[in-house]
Design a protein around this motif. Structure first.
Motif, PDB file in Angstrom:
ATOM      1  N   CYS A 228       0.640  -1.239   0.061  1.00  0.00           N
ATOM      2  CA  CYS A 228       0.055  -0.008   0.004  1.00  0.00           C
ATOM      3  C   CYS A 228       0.948   1.261   0.113  1.00  0.00           C
ATOM      4  CB  CYS A 228      -0.966  -0.231   1.312  1.00  0.00           C
ATOM      5  SG  CYS A 228      -2.175  -1.412   1.229  1.00  0.00           S
ATOM      6  N   GLY A 229       2.000   1.431   0.918  1.00  0.00           N
ATOM      7  CA  GLY A 229       2.698   2.500   0.896  1.00  0.00           C
ATOM      8  C   GLY A 229       3.479   2.589  -0.492  1.00  0.00           C
ATOM      9  N   ALA A 230       3.987   1.392  -0.957  1.00  0.00           N
ATOM     10  CA  ALA A 230       4.758   1.552  -2.511  1.00  0.00           C
ATOM     11  C   ALA A 230       3.931   2.280  -3.513  1.00  0.00           C
ATOM     12  CB  ALA A 230       5.265   0.414  -2.861  1.00  0.00           C
ATOM     13  N   LEU A 231       2.773   1.658  -3.541  1.00  0.00           N
ATOM     14  CA  LEU A 231       1.472   2.162  -4.323  1.00  0.00           C
ATOM     15  C   LEU A 231       1.217   3.621  -4.391  1.00  0.00           C
ATOM     16  CD1 LEU A 231      -0.841  -0.879  -4.643  1.00  0.00           C
ATOM     17  CD2 LEU A 231       0.820  -0.079  -6.272  1.00  0.00           C
ATOM     18  N   TYR A 232       1.029   4.103  -3.102  1.00  0.00           N
ATOM     19  CA  TYR A 232       0.865   5.580  -2.803  1.00  0.00           C
ATOM     20  C   TYR A 232       1.995   6.371  -3.344  1.00  0.00           C
ATOM     21  CZ  TYR A 232      -0.162   9.874   0.138  1.00  0.00           C
ATOM     22  OH  TYR A 232      -0.344  10.882   0.279  1.00  0.00           O
ATOM     23  N   GLY A 233       3.201   5.984  -2.585  1.00  0.00           N
ATOM     24  CA  GLY A 233       4.311   6.834  -3.077  1.00  0.00           C
ATOM     25  C   GLY A 233       4.445   6.839  -4.322  1.00  0.00           C
ATOM     26  N   ALA A 235       2.194   6.735  -6.936  1.00  0.00           N
ATOM     27  CA  ALA A 235       1.040   7.436  -7.427  1.00  0.00           C
ATOM     28  C   ALA A 235       1.499   8.609  -7.295  1.00  0.00           C
ATOM     29  CB  ALA A 235      -0.156   7.222  -6.936  1.00  0.00           C
ATOM     30  N   LEU A 236       2.302   8.904  -6.104  1.00  0.00           N
ATOM     31  CA  LEU A 236       2.509  10.700  -5.730  1.00  0.00           C
ATOM     32  C   LEU A 236       3.595  11.041  -6.998  1.00  0.00           C
ATOM     33  CD1 LEU A 236       2.574  11.048  -2.037  1.00  0.00           C
ATOM     34  CD2 LEU A 236       0.980  11.862  -3.711  1.00  0.00           C
ATOM     35  N   VAL A 237       4.486   9.927  -7.373  1.00  0.00           N
ATOM     36  CA  VAL A 237       5.758  10.466  -8.054  1.00  0.00           C
ATOM     37  C   VAL A 237       5.027  10.727  -9.529  1.00  0.00           C
ATOM     38  CG1 VAL A 237       7.726   9.539  -9.256  1.00  0.00           C
ATOM     39  CG2 VAL A 237       7.507   9.255  -6.647  1.00  0.00           C
ATOM     40  N   VAL A 238       4.399   9.538 -10.117  1.00  0.00           N
ATOM     41  CA  VAL A 238       3.527   9.610 -11.338  1.00  0.00           C
ATOM     42  C   VAL A 238       2.717  11.081 -11.424  1.00  0.00           C
ATOM     43  CG1 VAL A 238       2.034   8.647 -12.954  1.00  0.00           C
ATOM     44  CG2 VAL A 238       3.586   7.375 -11.689  1.00  0.00           C
ATOM     45  N   ALA A 239       2.192  11.566 -10.349  1.00  0.00           N
ATOM     46  CA  ALA A 239       1.244  12.818 -10.404  1.00  0.00           C
ATOM     47  C   ALA A 239       2.125  14.130 -10.462  1.00  0.00           C
ATOM     48  CB  ALA A 239       0.175  12.877  -9.363  1.00  0.00           C
TER      49      ALA A 239
END
Length: 269
Positions: A228-233, A235-239
């Motif tokens: 979950c943490g990796a997916l959130y991080g 997503a922030l990088v992609v955005a």
């Protein structure tokens, strides 16, 4: 468990979660301060806050007109403010904690059924939501929440182990707490900038909860948290809202992973 009883149990759990969630906004406001600062004791306008639980609204603000400093409002002005309901809320509203805590408790009831450990999960769930909320806001996991969370989990599970029809083992809960806490402590030593010591303390409680249902549940919950943490991080990088070295709060994902592991562990027990 019959269908009618199951739905009734889920409904009661959801109502409990919603009621508990309604008490979290004031605590979240008071705890959500940067590391090293004292817990908040006043609303944004300087009025002292009464207690730790309740909605994020200040009665004194409703009784004081806008643009008037606390303690200087005239009786007539205060009466006008009271009649119109003037005065801002502090922090955020109750809609999110009420909804999230209600859904979490309902899901736990659906997975656990009538087994006695459900009472433990329902008592701990609001604290988990509060911890996740505070960490998201200020990247801080308060000691008055993390350490009692672990101690309470172990104590309640110890009592639950004495009740018939439980589906877990207290010894594994204790070992799970020690193992997950030790694992996070190693990560903290390796990379203090990426793993706070508050996460280490929170891992003790998460390990106890997951360990109740055995080592596969501990492993599953731990992996789910990191995922979950990796997916959130990511997503922030992609955005483009964060870089690869941007610090993000990990407590909410540790708690989310424990929740996922607990659901699956309870359902399969």
């Amino acid at each position: 468990m019959t269908g009618g009883l199951e739905y009734a149990l889920i409904a009661v759990a959801a109502l409990w979660g919603a009621a508990a969630g309604a008490l979290l906004p004031r605590a979240a406001h008071r705890f959500a301060v940067p590391a090293g600062e004292e817990w908040r004791s006043a609303c944004p306008r300087g009025h002292p806050l009464a207690g730790w639980l309740g909605p994020a609204r200040c009665r004194a603000c409703r009784e004081t007109p806008y643009g008037t400093d606390a303690g200087t409002a005239s009786g007539a002005g205060a009466g006008a403010a009271r009649s119109t309901g003037a005065g801002p809320a502090y922090g955020t509203g109750a809609a999110v904690p009420v909804t999230v805590t209600g859904l979490v408790c309902a899901a736990l009831a659906a997975a656990t059924g009538t087994r006695p450990e459900l009472a433990v999960w329902l008592l701990l769930a609001p604290a988990g939501v509060l911890l996740a909320t505070v960490d998201f806001r200020v990247q801080r996991l308060p000691d008055p929440l993390t350490l009692p969370f672990a101690a309470t989990a172990l104590a309640l599970l110890g009592l639950t182990a004495l009740v018939p029809e439980h589906a877990g083992e207290w010894t594994t809960a204790l070992l799970g707490a020690l193992a997950l806490g030790a694992g996070y402590f190693v990560l903290f030593l390796i990379n203090p900038a990426g793993m706070g010591f508050g996460d280490v303390k929170l891992a003790l409680g998460a390990g106890a909860v997951l360990g109740w249902y055995g080592w596969p549940t501990v492993l599953l919950g731990t992996l789910a948290g990191f995922l979950c943490g990796a997916l959130y991080g990511g997503a922030l990088v992609v955005a483009r809202k964060a870089g690869r070295k941007t610090s993000i709060p990990f407590g909410p994902f540790l708690i989310s992973g424990a929740f996922v592991g607990l659901l699956i562990g309870a359902y399969t027990a």
